[in-house]
Enzyme design. Sequence first.
Site, PDB file in Angstrom:
ATOM      1  N   GLY A 156       0.859  -1.192   0.000  1.00 26.69           N
ATOM      2  CA  GLY A 156       0.000   0.000   0.000  1.00 26.69           C
ATOM      3  C   GLY A 156       0.889   1.233   0.000  1.00 26.69           C
ATOM      4  O   GLY A 156       2.041   1.190  -0.431  1.00 26.69           O
ATOM      5  N   ILE A 158       2.303   2.975   2.433  1.00 19.49           N
ATOM      6  CA  ILE A 158       3.509   2.910   3.266  1.00 19.49           C
ATOM      7  C   ILE A 158       4.483   1.893   2.677  1.00 19.49           C
ATOM      8  O   ILE A 158       5.684   2.163   2.569  1.00 19.49           O
ATOM      9  CB  ILE A 158       3.153   2.585   4.735  1.00 19.49           C
ATOM     10  CG1 ILE A 158       2.271   3.700   5.325  1.00 19.49           C
ATOM     11  CG2 ILE A 158       4.416   2.415   5.573  1.00 19.49           C
ATOM     12  CD1 ILE A 158       1.663   3.376   6.691  1.00 19.49           C
ATOM     13  N   SER A 237       3.772  -2.156  11.563  1.00 16.78           N
ATOM     14  CA  SER A 237       2.334  -2.118  11.223  1.00 16.78           C
ATOM     15  C   SER A 237       1.504  -2.261  12.496  1.00 16.78           C
ATOM     16  O   SER A 237       1.242  -1.255  13.173  1.00 16.78           O
ATOM     17  CB  SER A 237       2.000  -3.194  10.182  1.00 16.78           C
ATOM     18  OG  SER A 237       2.231  -4.503  10.677  1.00 16.78           O
ATOM     19  N   ARG A 238       1.131  -3.488  12.855  1.00 14.56           N
ATOM     20  CA  ARG A 238       0.454  -3.745  14.118  1.00 14.56           C
ATOM     21  C   ARG A 238       1.032  -5.022  14.719  1.00 14.56           C
ATOM     22  O   ARG A 238       1.278  -5.995  14.000  1.00 14.56           O
ATOM     23  CB  ARG A 238      -1.056  -3.927  13.913  1.00 14.56           C
ATOM     24  CG  ARG A 238      -1.825  -2.644  13.622  1.00 14.56           C
ATOM     25  CD  ARG A 238      -1.850  -1.681  14.811  1.00 14.56           C
ATOM     26  NE  ARG A 238      -2.639  -0.490  14.553  1.00 14.56           N
ATOM     27  CZ  ARG A 238      -2.162   0.662  14.065  1.00 14.56           C
ATOM     28  NH1 ARG A 238      -0.864   0.784  13.779  1.00 14.56           N
ATOM     29  NH2 ARG A 238      -2.957   1.691  13.879  1.00 14.56           N
ATOM     30  N   GLU A 267       0.394  -2.995  24.013  1.00 10.12           N
ATOM     31  CA  GLU A 267       1.159  -1.743  24.099  1.00 10.12           C
ATOM     32  C   GLU A 267       0.610  -0.877  25.230  1.00 10.12           C
ATOM     33  O   GLU A 267      -0.608  -0.747  25.335  1.00 10.12           O
ATOM     34  CB  GLU A 267       1.059  -0.990  22.765  1.00 10.12           C
ATOM     35  CG  GLU A 267       1.754  -1.756  21.639  1.00 10.12           C
ATOM     36  CD  GLU A 267       1.667  -1.062  20.291  1.00 10.12           C
ATOM     37  OE1 GLU A 267       1.145   0.066  20.217  1.00 10.12           O
ATOM     38  OE2 GLU A 267       2.110  -1.666  19.304  1.00 10.12           O
ATOM     39  N   HIS A 286       6.175   2.373  19.328  1.00  9.65           N
ATOM     40  CA  HIS A 286       5.109   2.760  18.393  1.00  9.65           C
ATOM     41  C   HIS A 286       5.181   4.257  18.043  1.00  9.65           C
ATOM     42  O   HIS A 286       4.283   5.038  18.366  1.00  9.65           O
ATOM     43  CB  HIS A 286       3.724   2.400  18.947  1.00  9.65           C
ATOM     44  CG  HIS A 286       2.672   2.305  17.872  1.00  9.65           C
ATOM     45  ND1 HIS A 286       1.566   1.485  17.962  1.00  9.65           N
ATOM     46  CD2 HIS A 286       2.555   2.939  16.669  1.00  9.65           C
ATOM     47  CE1 HIS A 286       0.831   1.613  16.857  1.00  9.65           C
ATOM     48  NE2 HIS A 286       1.414   2.496  16.071  1.00  9.65           N
ATOM     49  N   GLY A 288       5.895   5.279  14.726  1.00 13.44           N
ATOM     50  CA  GLY A 288       5.913   5.348  13.263  1.00 13.44           C
ATOM     51  C   GLY A 288       5.530   6.709  12.709  1.00 13.44           C
ATOM     52  O   GLY A 288       6.179   7.241  11.801  1.00 13.44           O
TER      53      GLY A 288
HETATM   54  C1  GLV Z   1      -0.400   4.472  13.613  1.00 11.81           C
HETATM   55  O1  GLV Z   1      -0.013   3.397  14.017  1.00 11.81           O
HETATM   56  C2  GLV Z   1      -1.512   4.672  12.741  1.00 11.81           C
HETATM   57  O2  GLV Z   1      -2.238   3.714  12.424  1.00 11.81           O
HETATM   58  O3  GLV Z   1      -1.736   5.824  12.349  1.00 11.81           O
END
Ligand code: GLV
Length: 329
Positions: A156, A158, A237-238, A267, A286, A288
């Site tokens: 995608g 990212i 990502s997750r 988290e 986390h 990002g």
């Molecule tokens: C961050 O992890 C988001 O989904 O924006």
Amino acid sequence: MDKPRVFVTRRIQDVGIRLLEGAVDYSIWDSVDPPPREVLLERAKDVDGMLTMLSDRIDEEFLSNAPGIKVVSNYAVGFDNIDVPAATRHGVCVTNTPDVLTNATADVAFTLLLAAARRVLEANALLRSGEWTTWHPNLLLGRDIDGATLGIVGLGKIGQAVAKRALGFGMKVLYTGPNANPELEQRLGVERRTLDDLLVESDFVSLHCPLTKETRRLIGERELRMMKPTSILINASRGPVVDQSALVRALHEKWIWGAGLDVFDVEPVPLDDPILNAPNLTTLPHVGSATVRAREGMARKSAENLVAALQGRRPQHLVNPEVWENRKR
Ligand code: GLV
Ligand code: GLV
């Protein structure tokens, strides 16, 4: 007419607050910690909209407590904290904030990739421990980037931004995902593989898929054992896309060489979680999308989406457009 009532679950950047001013009657949970569940459920009762973080769980219980709510605007691109089918059943719009955090998040994935490959955290710790006694030929040898193969899971926005960085560093780039995109393959110079082939061929594997039923535990014991013993797994990502306990074993037993994680199953990750004792692990909390520009963009977009929905305009980033179509009928 009374202005729509809105609850904002954390203090966001001023650019977002200014968009709410005048348009809605808002209150803010003004703390760095998330509102407790009871507060979220209590506030649900009398609001028209909520601006939420990825740490706020919006589920059936919340929605059935929120008779007047029309929109849940998530300050994030991911929306796995929200039960979207339930929101759709309740006629509630769900929105997110794509685009503004694409490059920031790709940078963090690439930071983890470089830091894991070159053992940056370990090197820093060695220096500070006083054990750096001399330059020597075998001190802290890492893995090469140039000429290595990067496998991107989820091409995608990212994932594509990560591919561009990798190509600039001289990597070969593979991807896997539900949809083939020959035009993109041509334009970027990347090749599609099945997940299994990508795992077998890659020196680095970076995860950029959303967390869904299909991607939960996508990378488990079987997949980690398919990766090269010299390979590095990156996850920005997750957390639940990876089976974290399998990853702990993979690192201890050297099925793979290392990992870089910005995200975790739970988290904040508890300090006694076995993942934090795994060798060759590079971690971030986390972050990002944590740049000034990305967060200002998220504040602006989340406020715009919220106000649009409450003023009867279609929000720009609607996750469940069915709600909007049904409303128009
Ligand atoms: C961050 O992890 C988001 O989904 O924006
Ligand atoms: C290392 O510092 C070198 O000069 O090769």
